[in-house]
Write a protein that holds these residues in place. Structure first.
Motif, PDB file in Angstrom:
ATOM      1  N   ALA A 188       0.821  -1.212   0.000  1.00 35.82           N
ATOM      2  CA  ALA A 188       0.000   0.000   0.000  1.00 35.82           C
ATOM      3  C   ALA A 188       0.852   1.259   0.000  1.00 35.82           C
ATOM      4  CB  ALA A 188      -0.922   0.004   1.214  1.00 35.82           C
ATOM      5  N   ASP A 189       2.118   1.146   0.369  1.00 34.75           N
ATOM      6  CA  ASP A 189       3.018   2.292   0.400  1.00 34.75           C
ATOM      7  C   ASP A 189       4.073   2.214  -0.695  1.00 34.75           C
ATOM      8  OD1 ASP A 189       3.470   4.732   1.632  1.00 34.75           O
ATOM      9  OD2 ASP A 189       5.065   3.953   2.901  1.00 34.75           O
ATOM     10  N   THR A 190       3.771   1.435  -1.744  1.00 40.62           N
ATOM     11  CA  THR A 190       4.678   1.251  -2.877  1.00 40.62           C
ATOM     12  C   THR A 190       4.141   2.014  -4.090  1.00 40.62           C
ATOM     13  OG1 THR A 190       5.303  -0.946  -2.069  1.00 40.62           O
ATOM     14  CG2 THR A 190       5.756  -0.461  -4.385  1.00 40.62           C
ATOM     15  N   LEU A 191       5.038   2.616  -4.855  1.00 34.94           N
ATOM     16  CA  LEU A 191       4.634   3.384  -6.032  1.00 34.94           C
ATOM     17  C   LEU A 191       4.278   2.475  -7.209  1.00 34.94           C
ATOM     18  CD1 LEU A 191       7.375   6.166  -5.890  1.00 34.94           C
ATOM     19  CD2 LEU A 191       4.914   6.556  -5.635  1.00 34.94           C
ATOM     20  N   PHE A 192       3.165   2.811  -7.873  1.00 37.44           N
ATOM     21  CA  PHE A 192       2.727   2.115  -9.079  1.00 37.44           C
ATOM     22  C   PHE A 192       2.203   3.151 -10.073  1.00 37.44           C
ATOM     23  CE2 PHE A 192       2.019  -0.859  -5.592  1.00 37.44           C
ATOM     24  CZ  PHE A 192       2.589  -2.036  -6.059  1.00 37.44           C
ATOM     25  N   THR A 193       2.215   2.804 -11.349  1.00 39.34           N
ATOM     26  CA  THR A 193       1.604   3.691 -12.338  1.00 39.34           C
ATOM     27  C   THR A 193       0.075   3.641 -12.177  1.00 39.34           C
ATOM     28  OG1 THR A 193       1.737   1.874 -13.940  1.00 39.34           O
ATOM     29  CG2 THR A 193       3.463   3.549 -14.016  1.00 39.34           C
ATOM     30  N   PRO A 194      -0.596   4.783 -12.335  1.00 39.85           N
ATOM     31  CA  PRO A 194      -2.050   4.799 -12.095  1.00 39.85           C
ATOM     32  C   PRO A 194      -2.876   4.136 -13.178  1.00 39.85           C
ATOM     33  CG  PRO A 194      -1.298   6.954 -12.798  1.00 39.85           C
ATOM     34  CD  PRO A 194      -0.058   6.125 -12.584  1.00 39.85           C
TER      35      PRO A 194
END
Length: 268
Positions: A69-75
């Motif tokens: 939940a605190d990891t970056l992902f492309t939207p």
């Protein structure tokens, strides 16, 4: 006297620093809210994923897999929500009925191969419509608004009609939840009219006992990243939700509905 003043000031500063909660910058999107880890592993037995639910009447947040939940992902296509807000605000589109003509290029989903409006483009996640609108918004306007929103890493360097699609723009599921909460409360820096329009376009289910607003997103290159984000209204109040998994947005949506049923937030 000077030594005494210096001592008092120093003591005062030390006292403040020692009593102020120190928030890890990585999880600052979650702030000091009451957060509870919950076990939803039976819903994610076939997929690595995370789920966030926030009850807006008491600010309690429930999280499965807080590390993801605190990891970056492309939207991916969840960016259609801020894209629509920006497009309406700057006049790139007039309203949810603003039509763009199909360019005749055959795309992978049949429903995309026809004329669309802003609203139908949201409903059927028509990428070409929102790419055309992003080009009409332009780099300068887009960057200004993305920065004003503090939207993820604010990086649109991947190209005006590509940056949210497995490209430069990234955000965490916690940040998605924060954005959705601000949209629900209509606290984003857009007109109330435009926020109400986009919320209306997001309606997925409108039942007697509840209404679900949401947007899916899928990394189409491999279907290895999926989102379903939004909020629910029922007789008890409102809830923000975010699901992020290593599968399609459709799978994320299906899992979300099952979780919301188990938690008795929606009941058919």
């Amino acid at each position: 006297m000077k030594k005494m003043i210096w001592f008092i000031v120093t003591f005062f500063l030390i006292s403040i620093l020692s009593t102020t909660p120190q928030t890890n910058a990585k999880t600052s999107t979650n702030g000091d809210q009451k957060t509870k880890e919950i076990d939803l592993s039976h819903f994610f037995s076939h997929h690595d994923g995370t789920f966030i639910l926030k009850k807006l009447n008491n600010n309690k947040m429930y999280v499965y897999n807080s590390e993801r939940a605190d990891t970056l992902f492309t939207p991916e296509s969840t960016f259609k929500v801020p894209n629509a807000l920006i497009g309406l605000e700057v006049g790139a589109v007039r309203d949810e009925y603003d039509v763009k003509r199909w360019d005749g290029i055959e795309r992978q989903f049949e429903i995309w191969n026809e004329d669309h409006t802003l609203g139908s483009g949201m409903r059927y996640s028509v990428i070409w419509y929102y790419q055309a609108m992003a080009r009409d918004i332009g780099n300068e306007n887009m960057q200004t608004w993305i920065s004003n929103l503090s939207y993820g890493n604010e990086d649109i360097s991947g190209g005006i009609d590509q940056f949210w699609l497995n490209s430069s723009l990234e955000l965490t599921p916690f940040q998605q939840a924060d954005f959705m909460e601000q949209l629900y409360k209509e606290e984003l820096p857009f007109t109330k009219k435009n926020m109400k329009t986009v919320k209306r376009m997001m309606i997925q289910k409108d039942e007697d006992n509840y209404v679900v607003y949401g947007k899916t997103g899928t990394r189409l290159s491999d279907f290895g990243l999926g989102w379903f984000v939004g909020f629910v209204e029922n007789k008890q109040g409102a809830y923000v939700f975010v699901t992020n998994i290593n599968a399609s947005g459709t799978t994320a949506s299906n899992i979300t509905y099952e979780i919301l049923k188990e938690m008795k937030i929606i009941q058919d």
